[in-house]
Design a protein around this motif. Structure first.
Motif, short mmCIF file in Angstrom:
data_model
loop_
_atom_site.label_atom_id
_atom_site.label_comp_id
_atom_site.label_asym_id
_atom_site.label_seq_id
_atom_site.Cartn_x
_atom_site.Cartn_y
_atom_site.Cartn_z
N LEU A 275 0.84 -1.10 0.22
CA LEU A 275 0.07 -0.18 -0.12
C LEU A 275 0.88 1.22 0.07
O LEU A 275 0.53 2.26 -0.68
CB LEU A 275 -0.89 -0.08 1.17
CG LEU A 275 -2.11 -1.17 1.20
CD1 LEU A 275 -2.78 -1.09 2.47
CD2 LEU A 275 -3.10 -0.71 0.07
N LEU A 276 1.95 1.21 0.81
CA LEU A 276 2.88 2.50 0.81
C LEU A 276 3.55 2.46 -0.42
O LEU A 276 3.86 3.73 -1.04
CB LEU A 276 3.89 2.33 1.73
CG LEU A 276 3.46 2.38 3.36
CD1 LEU A 276 4.58 1.95 4.39
CD2 LEU A 276 2.93 3.80 3.50
N LEU A 277 3.85 1.54 -1.18
CA LEU A 277 4.71 1.54 -2.40
C LEU A 277 3.51 2.10 -3.56
O LEU A 277 3.87 2.93 -4.41
CB LEU A 277 5.41 0.40 -2.92
CG LEU A 277 6.61 -0.03 -1.91
CD1 LEU A 277 6.98 -1.36 -2.07
CD2 LEU A 277 7.67 0.63 -2.30
N ARG A 345 22.53 -3.36 -1.82
CA ARG A 345 21.21 -3.85 -1.87
C ARG A 345 20.09 -2.98 -2.79
O ARG A 345 19.88 -2.10 -2.42
CB ARG A 345 20.41 -3.93 -0.37
CG ARG A 345 19.47 -4.69 -0.24
CD ARG A 345 19.05 -4.81 1.38
NE ARG A 345 17.91 -5.62 1.42
CZ ARG A 345 17.30 -5.78 2.71
NH1 ARG A 345 17.73 -5.21 3.82
NH2 ARG A 345 16.14 -6.36 2.70
N ILE A 346 20.11 -3.68 -3.96
CA ILE A 346 18.97 -3.01 -4.86
C ILE A 346 17.70 -4.07 -4.81
O ILE A 346 17.73 -5.02 -5.29
CB ILE A 346 19.81 -2.85 -6.28
CG1 ILE A 346 21.24 -2.47 -6.47
CG2 ILE A 346 18.87 -2.40 -7.19
CD1 ILE A 346 21.35 -0.95 -6.28
N ASP A 347 16.92 -3.34 -4.17
CA ASP A 347 15.70 -3.85 -4.07
C ASP A 347 14.48 -3.08 -4.41
O ASP A 347 14.54 -1.93 -5.02
CB ASP A 347 15.33 -4.43 -2.52
CG ASP A 347 15.23 -3.18 -1.61
OD1 ASP A 347 15.65 -2.07 -1.88
OD2 ASP A 347 15.69 -3.80 -0.46
N SER A 353 12.33 4.68 -5.22
CA SER A 353 12.78 5.77 -4.40
C SER A 353 13.34 6.63 -5.73
O SER A 353 13.39 7.52 -6.08
CB SER A 353 13.21 5.71 -3.05
OG SER A 353 12.82 5.30 -2.21
N GLY A 354 14.16 5.90 -6.37
CA GLY A 354 15.01 6.02 -7.37
C GLY A 354 14.20 6.66 -8.67
O GLY A 354 14.61 7.71 -9.37
N LEU A 476 11.99 6.02 4.32
CA LEU A 476 11.02 4.86 4.76
C LEU A 476 11.64 3.42 4.23
O LEU A 476 11.02 2.48 4.75
CB LEU A 476 9.78 4.90 4.26
CG LEU A 476 8.69 5.98 4.88
CD1 LEU A 476 7.63 6.03 4.07
CD2 LEU A 476 8.42 5.58 6.41
N ILE A 477 12.99 3.46 3.68
CA ILE A 477 13.44 2.16 3.04
C ILE A 477 13.56 1.31 4.32
O ILE A 477 13.20 -0.04 4.07
CB ILE A 477 14.85 2.33 2.32
CG1 ILE A 477 14.29 2.95 0.90
CG2 ILE A 477 15.51 1.23 2.26
CD1 ILE A 477 15.37 3.21 0.06
#
Length: 489
Positions: A275-277, A345-347, A353-354, A476-477
């Motif tokens: 939901l946040l994403l 860590r690329i998740d 965010s990017g 928030l990550i």
């Protein structure tokens, strides 16, 4: 050929029908690419619509196109079969483009309703036809979908390029007739490989011949009813826009309630992350959908489109996106792989965010270009190129992992609903983009020097808003990673 023969890696590089679907994907995309890039210009320049009216229609067009994708899979799998629905959808697109080309304002709404019904429903059908060519454990599926994605982008590139060519002389009739030829070619290719592209494992395969005919009739009736409904919604574009936004809010609230009441703690945490994403991604898709609306009108009126002695059509600018996706996709995948090997860590949270930061920068580039505009008020072409490159890099970060995110975060019983919600985000984004485009200066009867300050203000607010959202997601990550992380069994 049996299913096992069709999917065994030892029999062929790719299963029979997969190659045909690459070309079918390319030709079926042409018509959509033409309408996506040209509808606002055609409505304002030829049909006499105001810019706000044209943006509102484009917003509803985008919203219902994405919204119908999920229903297409249901209708194809249970009522018409995927190949039948795909062909019927393409027939509607052919008739729709022909009406738009030949019947002016009177044909616009019926033409768009037919085209939108077809394009909205048959995208999922084509993907289902491709995925069914492979057994569940067949590792070649991923490669086939990458090729299919390339075919789609090839279709967009050709569609945008041809649209721009006819735009230079405003020969819209020839352009829309070209779109009908592309759609007709997709139908011919499908019919030529008809037996090979049959459904393999769908609920419709389990019914007897009498039930099959009954379901076919119901499916065709649904298509016939959808067209006039969508026509009415298009003619009431402003009201439909508010309806789509209200529906999006209701669905989001319902998903919030479902998440709050979900008892399995591990799954509940991942649903919260989803939901946040999804909320953050709404900002991205709203800005991204400005391309066929406000950004197209800005390019047509406020950018110096004479580059090295060549007149650049507004539609050609969108080819920048296609080129970056095709070339940059593999390069970004390779770069991320190397960074992960080095321990970075690329998740999902980092990429979301990017994406927001990139599209924000893409918007902020435009006020800089406006600041350095010439005496005639026209911005140099290089600034829109830089903007689209940043927007496209953002798309590469968020779009491919968006659908994969559903499988990772959604409990099995909610995957269909959450996939529908994800599509709804893009649809709501299209409507919000039409609202934002309505806040941009009206170009009719004005000059670039007069409208530039208004454009600069809108692009600045959008850019900083997206950057701020990206920074918030970045902060928030750690929380998102804790929510996503699966608890040990």
């Amino acid at each position: 050929m049996s299913h096992s023969e069709n999917t065994s890696p030892s029999h062929a590089v790719i299963p029979a029908g997969s190659g045909a679907l690459f070309f079918i994907q390319t030709f079926s995309t042409l018509g959509f690419a033409v309408l996506y890039s040209t509808l606002v210009l055609y409505a304002t320049k030829r049909l006499g619509f105001s810019e706000n009216q044209a943006n509102a229609i484009m917003g509803v067009f985008g919203a219902f196109n994405y919204g119908l994708h999920m229903f297409g899979g249901y209708l194809g799998g249970r009522y018409l079969s995927n190949r039948n629905l795909f062909v019927l959808g393409m027939v509607l697109q052919v008739i729709g483009c022909a009406l738009i080309a030949l019947a002016g304002v009177s044909g616009l709404y019926w033409g768009l309703a037919m085209f939108l019904t077809g394009s909205g429903l048959n995208v999922t059908c084509l993907n289902m036809m491709l995925t069914q060519r492979f057994a569940p454990e067949d590792e070649r599926r991923e490669s086939a979908f990458l090729w299919n994605y390339a075919g789609m982008n090839l279709g967009f590139f050709v569609g945008f390029t041809v649209a721009g060519y006819f735009q230079l002389t405003e020969n819209y009739r020839a352009l829309f007739l070209f779109a009908t030829l592309g759609n007709a070619a997709a139908i011919i290719l499908t019919l030529s490989r008809w037996n090979i592209l049959k459904d393999i494992n769908t609920p419709l395969k389990q019914v007897n011949s009498r039930q099959f005919m009954q379901r076919m009739l119901v499916g065709i009736a649904i298509l016939l009813v959808l067209v006039p409904i969508i026509r009415v919604l298009l003619t009431q574009a402003a009201l439909s826009s508010y309806f789509v936004v209200a529906l999006g809010i209701i669905i989001f609230v319902i998903m919030g309630i479902v998440t709050a009441r979900h008892r399995q703690r591990d799954e509940k945490s991942r649903m919260k992350a989803y939901l946040l994403l999804a909320a953050g991604s709404l900002v991205f898709w709203t800005l991204y959908q400005l391309a066929p609306m406000g950004l197209t009108l800005f390019a047509e009126n406020n950018i110096d489109l004479n580059v090295f002695g060549l007149r650049v059509a507004p539609q050609w600018i969108q080819d920048i996106n296609t080129i970056v996706i095709v070339v940059g996709g593999p390069l970004m995948a390779l770069w991320f792989k190397k960074l992960r090997q080095r321990g970075l860590r690329i998740d999902i949270p980092l990429q979301f965010s990017g994406a927001l930061l990139c599209i924000g920068i893409g918007m902020l580039v435009l006020p800089i270009g406006i600041h350095f505009a010439g005496e005639n008020g026209l911005m140099a072409f290089k600034w829109i190129v830089i903007s689209y490159v940043f927007q496209s890099i953002g798309e590469l970060m968020i779009s491919p992992i968006g659908y994969a995110m559903i499988g990772k975060l959604a409990p099995a019983r909610y995957q269909g609903v959450m996939m529908g919600c994800w599509m709804m985000v893009t649809g709501v984004g299209a409507v919000l983009a039409s609202f934002i485009s309505g806040l941009m200066p009206a170009n009719t009867g004005s000059t670039p020097a007069v409208t530039n300050p208004g454009y600069s203000q809108v692009f600045s607010v959008l850019g900083w808003g997206s950057v701020a959202t990206g920074v918030m997601l970045m902060l928030l990550i750690p929380v998102l990673r804790r929510l996503i992380q699966r608890e040990p069994a």
